[in-house]
Design an enzyme around this catalytic site. Structure first.
Site, mmCIF file in Angstrom:
data_model
loop_
_atom_site.group_PDB
_atom_site.id
_atom_site.type_symbol
_atom_site.label_atom_id
_atom_site.label_comp_id
_atom_site.label_asym_id
_atom_site.label_seq_id
_atom_site.Cartn_x
_atom_site.Cartn_y
_atom_site.Cartn_z
ATOM 1 N N LYS A 38 0.808 -1.395 -0.201
ATOM 2 C CA LYS A 38 -0.396 -0.314 -0.507
ATOM 3 C C LYS A 38 0.467 1.067 -0.088
ATOM 4 O O LYS A 38 0.015 2.287 -0.518
ATOM 5 C CB LYS A 38 -1.280 -0.270 1.119
ATOM 6 C CG LYS A 38 -1.824 -0.863 1.001
ATOM 7 C CD LYS A 38 -2.650 -0.902 2.225
ATOM 8 C CE LYS A 38 -3.985 -1.933 2.304
ATOM 9 N NZ LYS A 38 -4.909 -1.808 3.673
ATOM 10 N N LYS B 66 -7.059 -9.258 -5.019
ATOM 11 C CA LYS B 66 -7.082 -9.222 -4.211
ATOM 12 C C LYS B 66 -9.000 -9.052 -4.671
ATOM 13 O O LYS B 66 -8.484 -7.682 -4.384
ATOM 14 C CB LYS B 66 -7.349 -9.795 -2.764
ATOM 15 C CG LYS B 66 -7.866 -10.014 -1.374
ATOM 16 C CD LYS B 66 -7.374 -9.643 -0.289
ATOM 17 C CE LYS B 66 -8.392 -8.165 -0.115
ATOM 18 N NZ LYS B 66 -7.838 -8.137 1.888
ATOM 19 N N LYS C 23 -13.091 -3.606 -1.106
ATOM 20 C CA LYS C 23 -13.280 -2.642 -1.321
ATOM 21 C C LYS C 23 -12.520 -1.966 -1.528
ATOM 22 O O LYS C 23 -13.355 -0.416 -2.010
ATOM 23 C CB LYS C 23 -13.222 -2.742 0.274
ATOM 24 C CG LYS C 23 -14.824 -3.130 1.049
ATOM 25 C CD LYS C 23 -15.186 -3.426 2.089
ATOM 26 C CE LYS C 23 -14.111 -3.935 3.229
ATOM 27 N NZ LYS C 23 -14.108 -3.209 4.540
#
Length: 338
Positions: free
Chosen positions: A114, A201, A204
């Protein structure tokens, strides 16, 4: 002494809840709620570790609570609470941070993945400190309640291992204080991948939502996502994550929804094409979403009662958490009592 094993799980109230969230953190609990002491919480302290919308958070928090209930979680058996209602989470996290090294946190795969995306074009980094310390707050969430197991997806396994290391380190230095937790990861469905890119993955936060199934989205739109999911040129319904990752992902989703072994699904579609397989999977998904959304609507209509339960649980969990926090403070020499 505990006579019943404890399981804990948490879901962040960021964006909408996905099918992957359901498989990893909620579905495993449904069959276990009669056998274990289970705590399910809304991880809203975690939701502010990256960019967030303060105006959306209240509805997102409510959404997570309703998702637990609509999925089949019985609030009389599973204790639900909101993380920020229990101040001991943040307090214990600080103590645990002081027993964790920067090196350990920088080695976390999710932080590396990230943080590398949070740089300006000139190379300037704007990485929130909360993103680095996120795993320690997660450790506090777990260790505060002496959880035996953590129900989570496989992507969180490294974070659970850090929580175990911190617990062992603290116990060795100050005496037995924390239960060392084990991950409770489903054999299948612990890591559902994006429908358009099986290297990522289902998340959201994915920019392209066409690869993500959200539990509250329009059902027909979700059906179209399945029909438009990426496959390959082999046109063979076979489970092999290395050579057929996209098809294997769809088979996993089928298996989790239908509660059918992967081997039986492969056998069922032997000699059949992807179109037929996808059509059946889309039908199964549609049935699931119709049931889930109907349950969600009923729970929403009774949310006043749900709030009463959350308020009562907040009182109970503050007592449990503060007892453990006091023990920790005594161990480290604060001799502090609330």
């Amino acid at each position: 002494m505990k006579t019943t094993k404890t399981i804990i799980t948490g879901i962040q109230p960021t964006n909408k809840i996905t099918l992957g969230n359901y498989f990893g953190a909620i579905k495993p609990l449904i069959s276990l709620q009669d056998k274990y002491e289970i705590y399910g919480f809304v991880a809203n302290l975690h939701s502010i570790t990256t960019t967030f919308d303060a105006k959306m958070l209240p509805d997102n928090i409510k959404n997570v609570v309703l998702t637990y209930l609509a999925s089949g979680i019985d609030s009389s058996k599973v204790k639900l609470f909101i993380q920020s209602d229990i101040s001991a989470h943040a307090e214990l996290a600080h103590v645990l941070l002081c027993h964790t090294t920067i090196g350990e946190l920088k080695r976390m795969t999710q932080f590396k993945d990230k943080s590398c995306k949070l740089s300006a074009s000139n190379g300037t980094e704007f990485i929130p400190t909360g993103l680095l310390t996120y795993p320690v707050l997660m450790a506090a969430d777990i260790l505060l309640y002496d959880a035996d197991y953590v129900a989570t997806g496989s992507d969180q396994k490294q974070h659970i291992e850090l929580a175990r290391n911190i617990a062992n380190r603290f116990n060795n230095k100050y005496g037995k204080t924390f239960t060392v937790p084990e991950p409770l990861i489903p054999e299948h469905g612990s890591r559902i991948m994006d429908l358009l890119d099986a290297s990522n993955k289902m998340s959201k936060s994915n920019k392209n939502e066409k690869g993500t199934i959200f539990l509250l989205d329009d059902i027909e739109a979700s059906v179209k996502k399945i029909m438009g999911a990426k496959t390959d040129s082999l046109n063979k319904v076979n489970y092999d994550v290395k050579t057929q990752p996209e098809v294997s992902n769809l088979i996993t989703i089928y298996s989790c929804l239908a509660e059918k072994p992967i081997a039986d699904i492969v056998k069922q579609y032997n000699g059949k094409n992807y179109g037929e397989f996808k059509k059946d999977l889309a039908s199964i998904l549609k049935t699931f979403l119709e049931g889930f959304q109907a349950n969600y609507k009923k729970c929403l209509e009774n949310y006043n009662e749900v709030e009463k339960t959350l308020n009562a649980n907040a009182i109970e969990f503050n007592k449990i958490a503060n007892k453990k926090l006091n023990e920790v403070y005594e161990r480290i020499g604060f001799k502090y009592a609330k």
